[in-house]
Design a protein around this motif. Sequence first.
Motif, PDB file in Angstrom:
ATOM      1  N   VAL A  50       0.861  -1.175   0.000  1.00 50.91           N
ATOM      2  CA  VAL A  50       0.000   0.000   0.000  1.00 50.91           C
ATOM      3  C   VAL A  50       0.900   1.229   0.000  1.00 50.91           C
ATOM      4  O   VAL A  50       1.928   1.261   0.685  1.00 50.91           O
ATOM      5  CB  VAL A  50      -0.920   0.013   1.235  1.00 50.91           C
ATOM      6  CG1 VAL A  50      -1.615   1.357   1.382  1.00 50.91           C
ATOM      7  CG2 VAL A  50      -1.950  -1.106   1.141  1.00 50.91           C
ATOM      8  N   PHE A  52       0.767   5.412   0.579  1.00 51.41           N
ATOM      9  CA  PHE A  52      -0.068   6.509   1.061  1.00 51.41           C
ATOM     10  C   PHE A  52       0.512   7.850   0.614  1.00 51.41           C
ATOM     11  O   PHE A  52       1.711   8.096   0.749  1.00 51.41           O
ATOM     12  CB  PHE A  52      -0.145   6.501   2.586  1.00 51.41           C
ATOM     13  CG  PHE A  52      -0.860   5.315   3.165  1.00 51.41           C
ATOM     14  CD1 PHE A  52      -2.234   5.185   3.039  1.00 51.41           C
ATOM     15  CD2 PHE A  52      -0.164   4.317   3.835  1.00 51.41           C
ATOM     16  CE1 PHE A  52      -2.899   4.089   3.571  1.00 51.41           C
ATOM     17  CE2 PHE A  52      -0.815   3.222   4.376  1.00 51.41           C
ATOM     18  CZ  PHE A  52      -2.191   3.107   4.244  1.00 51.41           C
ATOM     19  N   SER A  63      -7.670   0.807   5.901  1.00 50.77           N
ATOM     20  CA  SER A  63      -6.467   0.244   5.284  1.00 50.77           C
ATOM     21  C   SER A  63      -5.772  -0.782   6.177  1.00 50.77           C
ATOM     22  O   SER A  63      -5.100  -1.693   5.679  1.00 50.77           O
ATOM     23  CB  SER A  63      -5.498   1.357   4.882  1.00 50.77           C
ATOM     24  OG  SER A  63      -5.140   2.147   5.988  1.00 50.77           O
ATOM     25  N   MET A  67      -4.379  -4.319   4.817  1.00 51.07           N
ATOM     26  CA  MET A  67      -2.990  -4.758   4.953  1.00 51.07           C
ATOM     27  C   MET A  67      -2.886  -6.056   5.743  1.00 51.07           C
ATOM     28  O   MET A  67      -2.050  -6.912   5.449  1.00 51.07           O
ATOM     29  CB  MET A  67      -2.156  -3.643   5.593  1.00 51.07           C
ATOM     30  CG  MET A  67      -1.926  -2.471   4.653  1.00 51.07           C
ATOM     31  SD  MET A  67      -0.816  -1.198   5.317  1.00 51.07           S
ATOM     32  CE  MET A  67      -1.931  -0.307   6.406  1.00 51.07           C
ATOM     33  N   GLY A  74       2.418  -0.742   4.413  1.00 51.59           N
ATOM     34  CA  GLY A  74       2.081   0.535   3.820  1.00 51.59           C
ATOM     35  C   GLY A  74       3.259   1.492   3.899  1.00 51.59           C
ATOM     36  O   GLY A  74       3.855   1.652   4.963  1.00 51.59           O
TER      37      GLY A  74
END
Length: 208
Positions: A50, A52, A63, A67, A74
């Motif tokens: 991920v 951001f 999220s 995850m 992330g």
Amino acid sequence: MKVYILQLGEMANCTYVVEHKGKALIIDPTWDMKAIYKLIEEEKLTPEAVLFTHGHYDHVTGSHELMTKYKIKGYINAADAYNSNLPEEDLITYQGDYKAKIAGLNVEFLSTPGHTKGSVCIKIGDILFTGDTLFPNACGRTDLPGSNPREMSKSLQRLAKLPGKTIVYAGHSYGADGTGNTTIEKEVKNNPFIKMALREPDNFEDII
């Protein structure tokens, strides 16, 4: 490389899924995880990470669940990790500009503070995911805690120097056509905030 666009939630947030050879990067997953899962399953993608653009709740809500489900991390600027309220174990943090090879793609995190201290734009090839830094004919708010109009001015100046053909995918579908899609060339030509940042950077905070 293919980019899937999901417009989710009540704030017209855009979650992007970037596919490369069956692997996926998920940018700013938020609000409706089921919609994201459905896309991933229908396209038979394997999530790798991920990414951001910043830590505001409307870009990270849900999220952690995603995850955890896919056992992935992330990437977020360290200056915004606190904003996200995500567990440390979920995150890979960095400072300033940062480059990484993820899912076989060369990913560049460009530091673009202003909306938040840790806001970044994510560049993959000739595509730029701008989060809440740049929108079609607009830019992100700078009247929030951690915002800074002078930093936003510098960030817009930086983005204006990118190749004009760079495709922009913004963090919200705020464009006149109902999307968040534009190009750097169009924004340098039409965006009043970029024009002000380039022409009168010292007066930028007076209009935002």
